[in-house]
Write a protein that holds these residues in place. Structure first.
Motif, PDB file in Angstrom:
ATOM      1  N   ILE A  30      66.147 -56.236 -13.798  1.00 52.66           N
ATOM      2  CA  ILE A  30      65.648 -56.735 -12.503  1.00 52.66           C
ATOM      3  C   ILE A  30      65.017 -58.113 -12.700  1.00 52.66           C
ATOM      4  O   ILE A  30      65.258 -59.052 -11.928  1.00 52.66           O
ATOM      5  N   GLY A  86      51.596 -60.183 -11.296  1.00 49.66           N
ATOM      6  CA  GLY A  86      51.892 -58.777 -11.627  1.00 49.66           C
ATOM      7  C   GLY A  86      52.550 -58.685 -12.990  1.00 49.66           C
ATOM      8  O   GLY A  86      53.472 -57.898 -13.199  1.00 49.66           O
ATOM      9  N   SER A 141      56.420 -53.185 -15.185  1.00 53.29           N
ATOM     10  CA  SER A 141      57.685 -53.072 -15.918  1.00 53.29           C
ATOM     11  C   SER A 141      58.492 -54.367 -15.789  1.00 53.29           C
ATOM     12  O   SER A 141      58.979 -54.921 -16.783  1.00 53.29           O
ATOM     13  N   LYS A 168      42.166 -55.865 -18.008  1.00 51.12           N
ATOM     14  CA  LYS A 168      42.499 -54.981 -19.141  1.00 51.12           C
ATOM     15  C   LYS A 168      43.841 -55.355 -19.789  1.00 51.12           C
ATOM     16  O   LYS A 168      44.102 -54.965 -20.913  1.00 51.12           O
ATOM     17  N   ASN A 169      44.664 -56.118 -19.101  1.00 53.13           N
ATOM     18  CA  ASN A 169      45.981 -56.443 -19.664  1.00 53.13           C
ATOM     19  C   ASN A 169      46.113 -57.892 -20.149  1.00 53.13           C
ATOM     20  O   ASN A 169      47.207 -58.304 -20.544  1.00 53.13           O
ATOM     21  N   TYR A 206      43.277 -61.877 -12.255  1.00 53.09           N
ATOM     22  CA  TYR A 206      43.185 -61.984 -10.795  1.00 53.09           C
ATOM     23  C   TYR A 206      41.885 -61.402 -10.228  1.00 53.09           C
ATOM     24  O   TYR A 206      41.549 -61.646  -9.075  1.00 53.09           O
ATOM     25  N   SER A 251      56.225 -60.265  -9.117  1.00 53.83           N
ATOM     26  CA  SER A 251      57.029 -59.184  -9.710  1.00 53.83           C
ATOM     27  C   SER A 251      56.546 -57.796  -9.308  1.00 53.83           C
ATOM     28  O   SER A 251      57.129 -56.801  -9.720  1.00 53.83           O
ATOM     29  N   GLY A 298      55.452 -57.186  -5.809  1.00 54.85           N
ATOM     30  CA  GLY A 298      55.487 -57.072  -4.349  1.00 54.85           C
ATOM     31  C   GLY A 298      54.109 -56.995  -3.714  1.00 54.85           C
ATOM     32  O   GLY A 298      53.906 -56.314  -2.706  1.00 54.85           O
ATOM     33  N   THR A 331      60.666 -59.270  -5.449  1.00 53.83           N
ATOM     34  CA  THR A 331      61.477 -58.129  -5.893  1.00 53.83           C
ATOM     35  C   THR A 331      61.709 -57.136  -4.754  1.00 53.83           C
ATOM     36  O   THR A 331      62.542 -56.246  -4.862  1.00 53.83           O
ATOM     37  N   ASP A 332      60.913 -57.279  -3.700  1.00 55.69           N
ATOM     38  CA  ASP A 332      60.898 -56.279  -2.626  1.00 55.69           C
ATOM     39  C   ASP A 332      61.360 -56.856  -1.300  1.00 55.69           C
ATOM     40  O   ASP A 332      61.185 -58.043  -1.056  1.00 55.69           O
ATOM     41  N   GLY A 345      65.451 -61.044  -5.673  1.00 53.34           N
ATOM     42  CA  GLY A 345      66.268 -60.633  -6.816  1.00 53.34           C
ATOM     43  C   GLY A 345      66.936 -59.291  -6.549  1.00 53.34           C
ATOM     44  O   GLY A 345      66.267 -58.304  -6.295  1.00 53.34           O
ATOM     45  N   PRO A 382      69.367 -56.729  -8.411  1.00 57.69           N
ATOM     46  CA  PRO A 382      70.068 -56.470  -9.673  1.00 57.69           C
ATOM     47  C   PRO A 382      71.381 -55.731  -9.459  1.00 57.69           C
ATOM     48  O   PRO A 382      71.481 -54.864  -8.594  1.00 57.69           O
ATOM     49  N   ALA A 415      50.988 -46.940  -9.270  1.00 55.56           N
ATOM     50  CA  ALA A 415      51.277 -48.391  -9.345  1.00 55.56           C
ATOM     51  C   ALA A 415      50.307 -49.103 -10.284  1.00 55.56           C
ATOM     52  O   ALA A 415      50.082 -50.292 -10.176  1.00 55.56           O
ATOM     53  N   GLN A 416      49.727 -48.349 -11.214  1.00 55.99           N
ATOM     54  CA  GLN A 416      48.771 -48.921 -12.174  1.00 55.99           C
ATOM     55  C   GLN A 416      49.323 -48.897 -13.598  1.00 55.99           C
ATOM     56  O   GLN A 416      48.597 -49.223 -14.538  1.00 55.99           O
ATOM     57  N   THR A 448      51.104 -49.818 -17.089  1.00 56.89           N
ATOM     58  CA  THR A 448      51.302 -51.064 -17.817  1.00 56.89           C
ATOM     59  C   THR A 448      52.668 -50.973 -18.483  1.00 56.89           C
ATOM     60  O   THR A 448      52.863 -50.153 -19.367  1.00 56.89           O
ATOM     61  N   GLY A 449      53.625 -51.760 -18.028  1.00 65.15           N
ATOM     62  CA  GLY A 449      54.976 -51.659 -18.577  1.00 65.15           C
ATOM     63  C   GLY A 449      55.675 -50.399 -18.079  1.00 65.15           C
ATOM     64  O   GLY A 449      55.793 -50.179 -16.880  1.00 65.15           O
TER      65      GLY A 449
HETATM   66  N1  LIG Z   1      64.682 -55.230  -6.599  1.00 64.56           N
HETATM   67  C1  LIG Z   1      64.838 -53.986  -7.068  1.00 64.56           C
HETATM   68  O1  LIG Z   1      65.924 -53.470  -7.210  1.00 64.56           O
HETATM   69  C2  LIG Z   1      63.616 -53.195  -7.442  1.00 64.56           C
HETATM   70  C3  LIG Z   1      63.746 -52.024  -8.196  1.00 64.56           C
HETATM   71  C4  LIG Z   1      62.596 -51.341  -8.592  1.00 64.56           C
HETATM   72  C5  LIG Z   1      61.360 -51.813  -8.184  1.00 64.56           C
HETATM   73  N2  LIG Z   1      61.284 -52.915  -7.404  1.00 64.56           N
HETATM   74  C6  LIG Z   1      59.991 -53.412  -6.946  1.00 64.56           C
HETATM   75  O2  LIG Z   1      59.486 -54.209  -7.969  1.00 64.56           O
HETATM   76  C7  LIG Z   1      58.093 -54.157  -7.948  1.00 64.56           C
HETATM   77  C8  LIG Z   1      57.555 -53.937  -9.335  1.00 64.56           C
HETATM   78  O3  LIG Z   1      58.088 -52.783  -9.914  1.00 64.56           O
HETATM   79  P1  LIG Z   1      57.568 -52.372 -11.351  1.00 64.56           P
HETATM   80  O4  LIG Z   1      58.281 -51.136 -11.734  1.00 64.56           O
HETATM   81  O5  LIG Z   1      57.569 -53.532 -12.289  1.00 64.56           O
HETATM   82  O6  LIG Z   1      56.062 -52.036 -10.985  1.00 64.56           O
HETATM   83  P2  LIG Z   1      55.001 -51.283 -11.851  1.00 64.56           P
HETATM   84  O7  LIG Z   1      55.375 -51.309 -13.295  1.00 64.56           O
HETATM   85  O8  LIG Z   1      54.708 -49.970 -11.223  1.00 64.56           O
HETATM   86  O9  LIG Z   1      53.732 -52.239 -11.624  1.00 64.56           O
HETATM   87  C9  LIG Z   1      52.511 -51.786 -12.029  1.00 64.56           C
HETATM   88  C10 LIG Z   1      51.660 -52.985 -12.427  1.00 64.56           C
HETATM   89  O10 LIG Z   1      51.355 -53.735 -11.248  1.00 64.56           O
HETATM   90  C11 LIG Z   1      50.050 -54.240 -11.395  1.00 64.56           C
HETATM   91  N3  LIG Z   1      49.427 -54.397 -10.087  1.00 64.56           N
HETATM   92  C12 LIG Z   1      49.157 -53.424  -9.176  1.00 64.56           C
HETATM   93  N4  LIG Z   1      48.561 -53.954  -8.087  1.00 64.56           N
HETATM   94  C13 LIG Z   1      48.464 -55.301  -8.341  1.00 64.56           C
HETATM   95  C14 LIG Z   1      47.954 -56.382  -7.594  1.00 64.56           C
HETATM   96  N5  LIG Z   1      47.435 -56.232  -6.381  1.00 64.56           N
HETATM   97  N6  LIG Z   1      48.038 -57.612  -8.152  1.00 64.56           N
HETATM   98  C15 LIG Z   1      48.563 -57.798  -9.360  1.00 64.56           C
HETATM   99  N7  LIG Z   1      49.065 -56.807 -10.105  1.00 64.56           N
HETATM  100  C16 LIG Z   1      49.019 -55.573  -9.603  1.00 64.56           C
HETATM  101  C17 LIG Z   1      49.315 -53.160 -12.154  1.00 64.56           C
HETATM  102  O11 LIG Z   1      48.336 -53.757 -12.946  1.00 64.56           O
HETATM  103  P3  LIG Z   1      46.787 -53.687 -12.568  1.00 64.56           P
HETATM  104  O12 LIG Z   1      46.581 -52.555 -11.615  1.00 64.56           O
HETATM  105  O13 LIG Z   1      46.124 -53.506 -13.855  1.00 64.56           O
HETATM  106  O14 LIG Z   1      46.522 -54.997 -11.955  1.00 64.56           O
HETATM  107  C18 LIG Z   1      50.385 -52.537 -13.042  1.00 64.56           C
HETATM  108  O15 LIG Z   1      50.344 -53.036 -14.368  1.00 64.56           O
HETATM  109  C19 LIG Z   1      57.684 -53.088  -6.964  1.00 64.56           C
HETATM  110  O16 LIG Z   1      57.250 -53.722  -5.810  1.00 64.56           O
HETATM  111  C20 LIG Z   1      58.959 -52.346  -6.722  1.00 64.56           C
HETATM  112  O17 LIG Z   1      59.050 -51.819  -5.425  1.00 64.56           O
HETATM  113  C21 LIG Z   1      62.382 -53.623  -7.044  1.00 64.56           C
END
Ligand SMILES: NC(=O)c1ccc[n+]([C@@H]2O[C@H](COP(=O)([O-])OP(=O)(O)OC[C@H]3O[C@@H](n4cnc5c(N)ncnc54)[C@H](OP(=O)(O)O)[C@@H]3O)[C@@H](O)[C@H]2O)c1
Length: 323
Positions: free
Chosen positions: A134, A154, A158, A181-182, A197, A215, A217, A237-238, A263, A265, A307-308, A310-311
């Motif tokens: 992605i 963000g 992941s 923390k990250n 942030y 990254s 949303g 991404t969203d 984006g 994928p 949604a918290q 890490t990776g």
């Molecule tokens: N385009 C596509 O096909 C596709 C596919 C899957 C997912 N997505 C979208 O991509 C996005 C990311 O997915 P992902 O799997 O990478 O997410 P994820 O791993 O669940 O993201 C979690 C991370 O986001 C951080 N976070 C949460 N709230 C935040 C905020 N307000 N500001 C900054 N960081 C924040 C958290 O860190 P902290 O809480 O420590 O800050 C945590 O480390 C999502 O919106 C998802 O819907 C898109």
């Protein structure tokens, strides 16, 4: 075989472990014995049918595919008669789309499947593909190269942890934004600068970037616009609330000198082969937050839905780590 199945959309507890029939590979498929897989945001979205439109692809009233799980690492157990790239016993990693939350899954050999780099555990290998593919789909829209600057918001998710490493690989100047923390983790992935942030709002510090990649949303083009250089690109991404992102993509093609891009994928095989090369060259690693055994899939899913994470969050299907 054991598999996590679901036959209705809903909360994580619609998932249950069951014995189901082991799949049989077609001529162009390999049967993979899954050692590790992940629970990701796509699995959660499909299971909860959120957004609702996903039902048009996965089944209007009930899910057509009863076993979730996109990513996997494992061992080839059997191959179809026409398979030429893989042999029984090969260690592989890749994306199956569905079905990886099980002991066995079939994948066409021309799908995103590659030999697992040596020296990597199955758990590490399972978490390589989804976030990185992605992130690649997004970053390829950003024309990254030496002299271009990118801010990744963000950076601890992941997609974010993958994007930081890939943007560095493309030689961009990388500023990453994450929670306190990250900070150290994200710095260790190669970010040139890290912003906490909780301490600083990057939209108010006067810095500007060629590219801003949200990254997770959680930000918006409206709030980031002044932090983009002239001709700058904002990547999402969203689809966003009420699907405003595709509308912004169309509008900014005609109005103003800053563009919004989304984006999408396609999971090509070339991306998995590219990631394998990066890992072998020591230029990419998947970040793993927690590993759960397959039977704890409901807890793993609840954690992903905070949604918290890490990776990435990994599910171990067998106890064999495969290094
Ligand atoms: N385009 C596509 O096909 C596709 C596919 C899957 C997912 N997505 C979208 O991509 C996005 C990311 O997915 P992902 O799997 O990478 O997410 P994820 O791993 O669940 O993201 C979690 C991370 O986001 C951080 N976070 C949460 N709230 C935040 C905020 N307000 N500001 C900054 N960081 C924040 C958290 O860190 P902290 O809480 O420590 O800050 C945590 O480390 C999502 O919106 C998802 O819907 C898109």
């Amino acid at each position: 075989m054991r598999a996590v199945v679901y036959d209705r959309y809903g909360a994580p507890d619609v998932l249950r472990l069951e014995d189901v029939e082991r799949p049989v590979p077609k001529d162009d498929e390999v049967l993979v014995k899954v050692h590790a897989t992940t629970v990701n945001r796509t699995d959660c979205g499909l299971r909860s049918a959120d957004p609702f439109i996903s039902r048009f692809f996965t089944g209007l009233r009930r899910p057509k595919q009863k076993i979730l799980g996109m990513e996997l690492a494992g061992e080839v157990e059997a191959v179809g008669a026409a398979v030429s790239q893989f042999e029984v016993g090969d260690h592989v990693l890749g994306v199956s789309g569905f079905g990886a939350h099980a002991e066995f899954v079939c994948i066409r050999e021309d799908r995103p499947l590659a030999h697992k780099p040596a020296g990597m555990t199955f758990e590490e290998a399972a978490a390589v593909c989804d976030g990185a593919i992605i992130a690649l789909a997004c970053l390829r829209r950003a024309d990254l190269r030496k002299g271009r600057s990118i801010l990744i918001y963000g950076a601890s998710g992941s997609i974010g942890t993958a994007a930081v490493q890939l943007a560095k690989y493309f030689d961009a100047d990388v500023t990453a934004v994450c929670n306190t923390k990250n900070l150290e983790l994200v710095r260790s992935l190669g970010a040139d600068r890290v912003i906490d942030y909780t301490q600083e709002d990057f939209t108010k510090n006067g810095e500007t970037y060629d590219v801003i990649f949200d990254s997770v949303g959680k930000h918006s083009f409206r709030r980031c616009r002044r932090s983009l250089k002239p001709g700058g690109i904002y990547i999402e991404t969203d689809l966003g609330f009420l699907w405003h992102v595709p509308i912004l993509v169309l509008l900014t093609r005609r109005i103003g000198d800053k563009r919004v891009k989304l984006g999408i994928p396609r999971y090509p095989k070339e991306d998995v082969l590219f990631l394998k090369e990066l890992i072998e060259a020591g230029k990419y690693r998947a970040v793993i937050d927690r590993c759960y055994p397959l039977e704890d899939v409901v807890d793993a899913t609840r954690y992903v839905e905070t949604a918290q994470k890490t990776g990435n969050v990994v599910l171990t299907v067998t106890g064999d780590h495969g290094t």
